[in-house]
Scaffold this motif. Structure first.
Motif, PDB file in Angstrom:
ATOM      1  N   GLN A  59     -10.484  11.252  -6.339  1.00 26.11           N
ATOM      2  CA  GLN A  59     -10.098  12.581  -6.828  1.00 26.11           C
ATOM      3  C   GLN A  59      -8.983  13.174  -5.957  1.00 26.11           C
ATOM      4  O   GLN A  59      -7.980  13.695  -6.467  1.00 26.11           O
ATOM      5  CB  GLN A  59     -11.311  13.513  -6.821  1.00 26.11           C
ATOM      6  N   GLN A  60      -9.161  13.077  -4.644  1.00 28.98           N
ATOM      7  CA  GLN A  60      -8.247  13.766  -3.733  1.00 28.98           C
ATOM      8  C   GLN A  60      -7.041  12.923  -3.300  1.00 28.98           C
ATOM      9  O   GLN A  60      -6.047  13.480  -2.827  1.00 28.98           O
ATOM     10  CB  GLN A  60      -9.015  14.229  -2.490  1.00 28.98           C
ATOM     11  N   GLN A  61      -7.147  11.598  -3.433  1.00 30.38           N
ATOM     12  CA  GLN A  61      -6.075  10.732  -2.954  1.00 30.38           C
ATOM     13  C   GLN A  61      -5.375   9.953  -4.067  1.00 30.38           C
ATOM     14  O   GLN A  61      -4.149   9.917  -4.129  1.00 30.38           O
ATOM     15  CB  GLN A  61      -6.623   9.740  -1.903  1.00 30.38           C
ATOM     16  N   LEU A  62      -6.152   9.320  -4.938  1.00 24.98           N
ATOM     17  CA  LEU A  62      -5.537   8.503  -5.981  1.00 24.98           C
ATOM     18  C   LEU A  62      -4.805   9.344  -7.018  1.00 24.98           C
ATOM     19  O   LEU A  62      -3.646   9.065  -7.346  1.00 24.98           O
ATOM     20  CB  LEU A  62      -6.597   7.638  -6.676  1.00 24.98           C
ATOM     21  N   LEU A  63      -5.465  10.350  -7.552  1.00 28.19           N
ATOM     22  CA  LEU A  63      -4.850  11.139  -8.626  1.00 28.19           C
ATOM     23  C   LEU A  63      -3.539  11.800  -8.186  1.00 28.19           C
ATOM     24  O   LEU A  63      -2.553  11.759  -8.936  1.00 28.19           O
ATOM     25  CB  LEU A  63      -5.833  12.182  -9.153  1.00 28.19           C
ATOM     26  N   PRO A  64      -3.476  12.409  -6.992  1.00 25.02           N
ATOM     27  CA  PRO A  64      -2.176  12.955  -6.557  1.00 25.02           C
ATOM     28  C   PRO A  64      -1.097  11.880  -6.408  1.00 25.02           C
ATOM     29  O   PRO A  64       0.070  12.138  -6.698  1.00 25.02           O
ATOM     30  CB  PRO A  64      -2.506  13.595  -5.200  1.00 25.02           C
ATOM     31  N   THR A  65      -1.495  10.677  -5.968  1.00 22.33           N
ATOM     32  CA  THR A  65      -0.510   9.600  -5.830  1.00 22.33           C
ATOM     33  C   THR A  65       0.028   9.172  -7.180  1.00 22.33           C
ATOM     34  O   THR A  65       1.246   8.979  -7.355  1.00 22.33           O
ATOM     35  CB  THR A  65      -1.137   8.387  -5.108  1.00 22.33           C
ATOM     36  N   THR A  66      -0.853   8.994  -8.161  1.00 24.66           N
ATOM     37  CA  THR A  66      -0.395   8.586  -9.489  1.00 24.66           C
ATOM     38  C   THR A  66       0.510   9.650 -10.103  1.00 24.66           C
ATOM     39  O   THR A  66       1.516   9.329 -10.750  1.00 24.66           O
ATOM     40  CB  THR A  66      -1.585   8.327 -10.431  1.00 24.66           C
ATOM     41  N   GLN A  67       0.188  10.916  -9.871  1.00 23.54           N
ATOM     42  CA  GLN A  67       1.016  11.994 -10.401  1.00 23.54           C
ATOM     43  C   GLN A  67       2.379  12.014  -9.726  1.00 23.54           C
ATOM     44  O   GLN A  67       3.417  12.174 -10.387  1.00 23.54           O
ATOM     45  CB  GLN A  67       0.313  13.345 -10.201  1.00 23.54           C
ATOM     46  N   GLN A  68       2.393  11.835  -8.415  1.00 23.02           N
ATOM     47  CA  GLN A  68       3.643  11.863  -7.665  1.00 23.02           C
ATOM     48  C   GLN A  68       4.530  10.677  -8.018  1.00 23.02           C
ATOM     49  O   GLN A  68       5.744  10.812  -8.164  1.00 23.02           O
ATOM     50  CB  GLN A  68       3.351  11.863  -6.173  1.00 23.02           C
ATOM     51  N   GLN A  69       3.944   9.487  -8.141  1.00 17.77           N
ATOM     52  CA  GLN A  69       4.741   8.282  -8.335  1.00 17.77           C
ATOM     53  C   GLN A  69       5.058   7.986  -9.801  1.00 17.77           C
ATOM     54  O   GLN A  69       6.099   7.401 -10.099  1.00 17.77           O
ATOM     55  CB  GLN A  69       4.026   7.077  -7.711  1.00 17.77           C
ATOM     56  N   PHE A  70       4.164   8.367 -10.713  1.00 16.21           N
ATOM     57  CA  PHE A  70       4.340   7.989 -12.116  1.00 16.21           C
ATOM     58  C   PHE A  70       4.432   9.171 -13.081  1.00 16.21           C
ATOM     59  O   PHE A  70       4.824   8.986 -14.225  1.00 16.21           O
ATOM     60  CB  PHE A  70       3.197   7.062 -12.552  1.00 16.21           C
ATOM     61  N   GLY A  71       4.072  10.359 -12.610  1.00 20.30           N
ATOM     62  CA  GLY A  71       4.140  11.518 -13.500  1.00 20.30           C
ATOM     63  C   GLY A  71       3.250  11.328 -14.715  1.00 20.30           C
ATOM     64  O   GLY A  71       2.061  11.015 -14.594  1.00 20.30           O
ATOM     65  N   GLU A  72       3.814  11.489 -15.889  1.00 20.25           N
ATOM     66  CA  GLU A  72       3.054  11.331 -17.131  1.00 20.25           C
ATOM     67  C   GLU A  72       3.031   9.886 -17.617  1.00 20.25           C
ATOM     68  O   GLU A  72       2.358   9.561 -18.596  1.00 20.25           O
ATOM     69  CB  GLU A  72       3.652  12.240 -18.225  1.00 20.25           C
ATOM     70  N   GLU A  73       3.752   9.006 -16.942  1.00 20.41           N
ATOM     71  CA  GLU A  73       3.780   7.596 -17.333  1.00 20.41           C
ATOM     72  C   GLU A  73       2.447   6.935 -17.008  1.00 20.41           C
ATOM     73  O   GLU A  73       1.862   7.164 -15.935  1.00 20.41           O
ATOM     74  CB  GLU A  73       4.908   6.884 -16.581  1.00 20.41           C
ATOM     75  N   GLN A  74       1.942   6.122 -17.908  1.00 20.10           N
ATOM     76  CA  GLN A  74       0.675   5.444 -17.697  1.00 20.10           C
ATOM     77  C   GLN A  74       0.812   4.367 -16.626  1.00 20.10           C
ATOM     78  O   GLN A  74       1.755   3.573 -16.637  1.00 20.10           O
ATOM     79  CB  GLN A  74       0.173   4.794 -18.997  1.00 20.10           C
ATOM     80  N   CYS A  75      -0.122   4.347 -15.681  1.00 19.74           N
ATOM     81  CA  CYS A  75      -0.144   3.301 -14.663  1.00 19.74           C
ATOM     82  C   CYS A  75      -1.510   2.622 -14.683  1.00 19.74           C
ATOM     83  O   CYS A  75      -2.422   3.047 -15.396  1.00 19.74           O
ATOM     84  CB  CYS A  75       0.168   3.866 -13.281  1.00 19.74           C
ATOM     85  N   ILE A  76      -1.642   1.563 -13.906  1.00 20.67           N
ATOM     86  CA  ILE A  76      -2.861   0.761 -13.889  1.00 20.67           C
ATOM     87  C   ILE A  76      -3.381   0.712 -12.459  1.00 20.67           C
ATOM     88  O   ILE A  76      -2.618   0.492 -11.518  1.00 20.67           O
ATOM     89  CB  ILE A  76      -2.586  -0.661 -14.412  1.00 20.67           C
ATOM     90  N   PHE A  77      -4.677   0.895 -12.302  1.00 22.05           N
ATOM     91  CA  PHE A  77      -5.289   0.974 -10.979  1.00 22.05           C
ATOM     92  C   PHE A  77      -6.039  -0.311 -10.648  1.00 22.05           C
ATOM     93  O   PHE A  77      -6.803  -0.825 -11.459  1.00 22.05           O
ATOM     94  CB  PHE A  77      -6.251   2.164 -10.933  1.00 22.05           C
ATOM     95  N   GLN A  78      -5.798  -0.831  -9.437  1.00 25.61           N
ATOM     96  CA  GLN A  78      -6.504  -2.009  -8.958  1.00 25.61           C
ATOM     97  C   GLN A  78      -7.448  -1.632  -7.833  1.00 25.61           C
ATOM     98  O   GLN A  78      -7.077  -0.946  -6.887  1.00 25.61           O
ATOM     99  CB  GLN A  78      -5.515  -3.070  -8.457  1.00 25.61           C
ATOM    100  N   HIS A  79      -8.686  -2.079  -7.938  1.00 30.80           N
ATOM    101  CA  HIS A  79      -9.610  -2.066  -6.807  1.00 30.80           C
ATOM    102  C   HIS A  79     -10.538  -3.263  -6.939  1.00 30.80           C
ATOM    103  O   HIS A  79     -10.686  -3.831  -8.018  1.00 30.80           O
ATOM    104  CB  HIS A  79     -10.378  -0.747  -6.691  1.00 30.80           C
ATOM    105  N   ASP A  80     -11.141  -3.666  -5.826  1.00 33.25           N
ATOM    106  CA  ASP A  80     -11.961  -4.875  -5.855  1.00 33.25           C
ATOM    107  C   ASP A  80     -13.389  -4.555  -6.296  1.00 33.25           C
ATOM    108  O   ASP A  80     -13.678  -3.446  -6.741  1.00 33.25           O
ATOM    109  CB  ASP A  80     -11.918  -5.598  -4.500  1.00 33.25           C
ATOM    110  N   GLY A  81     -14.251  -5.536  -6.153  1.00 35.49           N
ATOM    111  CA  GLY A  81     -15.609  -5.390  -6.674  1.00 35.49           C
ATOM    112  C   GLY A  81     -16.622  -4.876  -5.686  1.00 35.49           C
ATOM    113  O   GLY A  81     -17.822  -5.169  -5.832  1.00 35.49           O
TER     114      GLY A  81
END
Length: 233
Positions: A115-137
């Protein structure tokens, strides 16, 4: 003897499953281009230890001085360890956050981090453009509440991510670089260690981040060539 054989069978089965999962993943994304991978944000957690990430130092000495006091490096049996979570994409490094002491890496912590780290990064780097998130299992990553939260936030997930695959995650290269840079600064306490980690993280160039992302097609091809075995990355 029977217990040993059973353990070996489980290990063999686990290795076969890992190879199969790696092949499934790599075949799924084998046609992706640099442009496709440029839409992915990679993430991971990593530990940083006080008094050196590697615990090794190069010491120059003359013959007969192997155990001389001036040639022996002091060690710390239980150095302070700081855990961080970070993410990056072809657009550069994103947020890096330090896990507070005595805080468990559980689903509550992870949701708060997203909530506090990923979402601001996606907004800053991609804006309204759709991006894809990777995390492990990791267990906290795969918790039902996290899966639901990511769905509610309309976050698309890269996967299914194969276990035991650091060679497929370019953020591992960033961790190695960051640990070397932090080690060179020789921080003497936890506060200084945190300060150096954050300083060196933001100093990582966008050009390096992009090159690491652009290595994904080669990583995929190498794993396929090796029939699921780990590759040089």
């Amino acid at each position: 003897m029977a217990w040993c054989q059973e353990g070996q069978q489980r290990s063999h089965f686990s290795q076969k499953k890992n190879i199969r999962d790696r092949l499934i993943f790599c075949r799924k994304y084998s046609e992706w281009t640099d442009e496709d991978w440029g839409k992915v944000i990679f993430s991971d957690e990593a530990p940083f230890r006080l008094f050196g990430a590697s615990g090794k130092r190069l010491v120059r000495r003359r013959k007969g001085e192997r155990y001389h006091q001036s040639c022996v490096m002091p060690t710390v049996k239980h150095p302070d360890t700081i855990h961080v979570w970070g993410c990056f994409s072809s657009k550069g490094v994103g947020s890096l956050t330090i896990l507070p002491k005595n805080t468990a890496m559980n689903k509550e912590w992870y949701q708060n981090t997203l909530q506090q780290q990923l979402l601001p990064t996606t907004q800053q780097q991609f804006g309204e453009e759709q991006c894809i998130f990777q995390h492990d299992g990791a267990p906290c990553h795969k918790a039902k509440v996290i899966t639901k939260w990511l769905g509610d936030q309309n976050v698309e997930i890269l996967g299914p991510w194969p276990g035991n695959s650091p060679d497929l995650n370019p953020i591992e290269n960033l961790w190695s670089l960051l640990k070397r840079r932090v080690d060179k600064q020789k921080p003497t306490n936890s506060d200084k260690l945190q300060e150096v980690i954050m300083k060196e993280w933001v100093a990582i160039s966008q050009d390096l981040a992009q090159k690491l992302i652009e290595s994904m097609p080669s990583r995929i091809a190498e794993v396929l060539k090796k029939k699921g075995q780990h590759c040089k990355y």
